[in-house]
Design a protein around this motif. Structure first.
Motif, mmCIF file in Angstrom:
data_model
loop_
_atom_site.group_PDB
_atom_site.id
_atom_site.type_symbol
_atom_site.label_atom_id
_atom_site.label_comp_id
_atom_site.label_asym_id
_atom_site.label_seq_id
_atom_site.Cartn_x
_atom_site.Cartn_y
_atom_site.Cartn_z
ATOM 1 N N THR A 1 -44.187 2.546 -46.908
ATOM 2 C CA THR A 1 -45.169 2.183 -45.904
ATOM 3 C C THR A 1 -46.131 1.151 -46.481
ATOM 4 O OG1 THR A 1 -46.811 3.055 -44.349
ATOM 5 C CG2 THR A 1 -46.743 4.055 -46.526
ATOM 6 N N GLY A 2 -46.885 0.528 -45.607
ATOM 7 C CA GLY A 2 -47.859 -0.471 -46.023
ATOM 8 C C GLY A 2 -48.778 -0.794 -44.865
ATOM 9 N N GLY B 1 -49.566 -4.707 -33.900
ATOM 10 C CA GLY B 1 -48.536 -5.396 -33.151
ATOM 11 C C GLY B 1 -47.764 -6.439 -33.926
ATOM 12 N N GLU B 2 -47.862 -6.415 -35.261
ATOM 13 C CA GLU B 2 -47.121 -7.376 -36.088
ATOM 14 C C GLU B 2 -45.738 -6.806 -36.427
ATOM 15 O OE1 GLU B 2 -48.092 -10.406 -36.928
ATOM 16 O OE2 GLU B 2 -50.072 -10.196 -35.981
ATOM 17 N N GLU B 3 -44.737 -7.674 -36.452
ATOM 18 C CA GLU B 3 -43.373 -7.238 -36.756
ATOM 19 C C GLU B 3 -43.124 -7.274 -38.254
ATOM 20 O OE1 GLU B 3 -39.754 -8.229 -34.253
ATOM 21 O OE2 GLU B 3 -39.300 -9.407 -36.053
ATOM 22 N N VAL B 4 -42.550 -6.191 -38.757
ATOM 23 C CA VAL B 4 -42.193 -6.089 -40.173
ATOM 24 C C VAL B 4 -40.705 -5.752 -40.253
ATOM 25 C CG1 VAL B 4 -42.701 -4.975 -42.387
ATOM 26 C CG2 VAL B 4 -44.512 -5.223 -40.667
ATOM 27 N N THR B 5 -40.018 -6.384 -41.193
ATOM 28 C CA THR B 5 -38.572 -6.190 -41.325
ATOM 29 C C THR B 5 -38.241 -5.600 -42.691
ATOM 30 O OG1 THR B 5 -38.127 -8.090 -39.892
ATOM 31 C CG2 THR B 5 -36.319 -7.341 -41.286
ATOM 32 N N LEU B 6 -37.317 -4.675 -42.689
ATOM 33 C CA LEU B 6 -36.805 -4.094 -43.933
ATOM 34 C C LEU B 6 -35.345 -4.489 -44.082
ATOM 35 C CD1 LEU B 6 -37.408 -1.974 -46.302
ATOM 36 C CD2 LEU B 6 -36.143 -0.365 -44.860
ATOM 37 N N LYS B 7 -35.005 -5.114 -45.185
ATOM 38 C CA LYS B 7 -33.619 -5.488 -45.457
ATOM 39 C C LYS B 7 -33.027 -4.514 -46.454
ATOM 40 C CE LYS B 7 -30.660 -9.357 -46.868
ATOM 41 N NZ LYS B 7 -30.634 -10.773 -47.334
ATOM 42 N N LEU B 8 -31.876 -3.925 -46.090
ATOM 43 C CA LEU B 8 -31.202 -2.960 -46.943
ATOM 44 C C LEU B 8 -30.218 -3.672 -47.863
ATOM 45 C CD1 LEU B 8 -32.151 -1.485 -44.245
ATOM 46 C CD2 LEU B 8 -30.511 0.283 -44.877
ATOM 47 N N ALA B 9 -29.737 -2.935 -48.847
ATOM 48 C CA ALA B 9 -28.845 -3.511 -49.850
ATOM 49 C C ALA B 9 -27.554 -4.036 -49.240
ATOM 50 C CB ALA B 9 -28.532 -2.481 -50.930
ATOM 51 N N ASP B 10 -27.106 -3.435 -48.130
ATOM 52 C CA ASP B 10 -25.858 -3.871 -47.499
ATOM 53 C C ASP B 10 -26.053 -5.073 -46.576
ATOM 54 O OD1 ASP B 10 -27.147 -2.795 -45.318
ATOM 55 O OD2 ASP B 10 -25.695 -1.195 -44.962
ATOM 56 N N GLY B 11 -27.276 -5.587 -46.524
ATOM 57 C CA GLY B 11 -27.557 -6.751 -45.696
ATOM 58 C C GLY B 11 -28.074 -6.432 -44.312
ATOM 59 N N PHE C 1 -53.695 0.781 -36.596
ATOM 60 C CA PHE C 1 -54.353 0.647 -37.892
ATOM 61 C C PHE C 1 -53.688 -0.397 -38.785
ATOM 62 C CE2 PHE C 1 -54.842 5.008 -36.328
ATOM 63 C CZ PHE C 1 -56.226 5.061 -36.216
ATOM 64 N N GLY C 2 -52.730 -1.118 -38.228
ATOM 65 C CA GLY C 2 -52.043 -2.135 -39.012
ATOM 66 C C GLY C 2 -50.994 -1.575 -39.944
ATOM 67 N N ASP C 3 -50.651 -0.305 -39.772
ATOM 68 C CA ASP C 3 -49.713 0.349 -40.685
ATOM 69 C C ASP C 3 -48.270 0.188 -40.211
ATOM 70 O OD1 ASP C 3 -51.878 1.270 -42.155
ATOM 71 O OD2 ASP C 3 -51.978 3.174 -41.069
ATOM 72 N N PHE C 4 -47.358 0.067 -41.151
ATOM 73 C CA PHE C 4 -45.924 0.113 -40.862
ATOM 74 C C PHE C 4 -45.280 1.144 -41.770
ATOM 75 C CE2 PHE C 4 -46.425 -3.196 -44.119
ATOM 76 C CZ PHE C 4 -45.457 -2.851 -45.052
#
Length: 271
Positions: free
Chosen positions: A198-199, A210-220, A230-233
């Protein structure tokens, strides 16, 4: 025939211990031959609640995992019991109160730690889904009856419908790698067995909602989430491994490499 299945929603368990107390109320100082002998007042938890904490301050969650006998289809205790432990036609695993006397080794035969030793009766004991009550017409064990949050539910499912039932309800076996094929299944099990990252995002000194955050996994493959008020993801249900967290700032895209070994908070980032 339809077989009894206990479903435990980890996300709904608040560690109130109603299930443990109702089990103790049912079995302490009560005899139900030939099903079982009375439970000891102390030292036995046929419904044992395991606990774990994930994350670090200030982003921490506590998760509780009720652990009764898993009523395994391939129960290790049956083989170890040499006739003292059997599986009923409806799938409930029973310990014979006469044949199992003195067989303390059965405690170690259960990979889930669900069998305990009764020193008073010199007998291994465990949860039986309150088989004596089911046989009288009850539709659920005492622990399920007493659960105030609906974390524990009880179902009767045909073998042919078992896989579809699990898929439809998002159920998983705890320690599935053991191959025991339990009839106690868990929903939201990842909250106990997996990790999160989290962050927080900040914009002009305020929470960046309302900001978009992306997580990229090892498999792409990727996952996305939108920051809350609260700005948390937060990205959950993650295995140990390497990930990349990305979001946009005024200077362009920011990528953060994460070597995840346990749940943790990345900190706050100014957009």
């Amino acid at each position: 025939m339809k077989k009894p299945i206990m479903v435990i929603d980890v996300a709904r368990c608040h560690d109130c211990n109603n299930c443990f107390m109702s089990c103790k109320d049912e079995y302490y100082n009560n005899e139900f031959p030939p099903y079982t002998c009375s439970m000891m007042r102390h030292g036995q938890r046929w419904m044992n609640i395991q606990r774990t904490e994930r994350g670090d301050f200030p982003y921490v969650d506590a998760t509780y995992l009720p652990m009764p006998c898993q009523q395994c289809q391939n129960a290790p205790c049956i083989e170890a019991g040499k006739g003292a432990v059997t599986r009923r036609e409806d799938g409930i695993v029973m310990i014979d109160i006469e044949k199992a006397k003195g067989m303390k080794e059965l405690v170690d035969a259960c990979p889930y730690g669900a069998i305990s030793w009764n020193e008073e009766h010199c007998l291994p004991q465990k949860c039986s889904f309150c088989a004596h009550l089911l046989d009288e017409g009850w539709d659920k064990p005492r622990c399920v009856q007493s659960c105030p949050t609906g974390a524990l539910t009880f179902h009767f499912v045909e073998d042919a419908d078992f896989d579809a039932f699990c898929k439809e309800n998002g159920l998983a076996a705890y320690k599935a790698e053991l191959g025991t094929n339990p009839h106690v299944l868990y929903k939201n099990l990842y909250r106990f067995t997996k990790h999160f990252v989290t962050g927080s995002l900040v914009l002009d000194g305020d929470c960046a909602e309302g900001e978009e955050v992306t997580l990229k996994l090892a498999d792409g493959s990727t996952r996305t989430c939108i920051t809350n008020t609260f700005g948390d993801f937060k990205f959950d249900d993650l295995e140990v491994g390497d990930y990349t967290v990305s979001f946009k700032t005024k200077a362009g895209q920011k990528d953060i490499t994460v070597n995840l070994v346990k749940s943790f908070h990345l900190g706050a980032f100014d957009l």
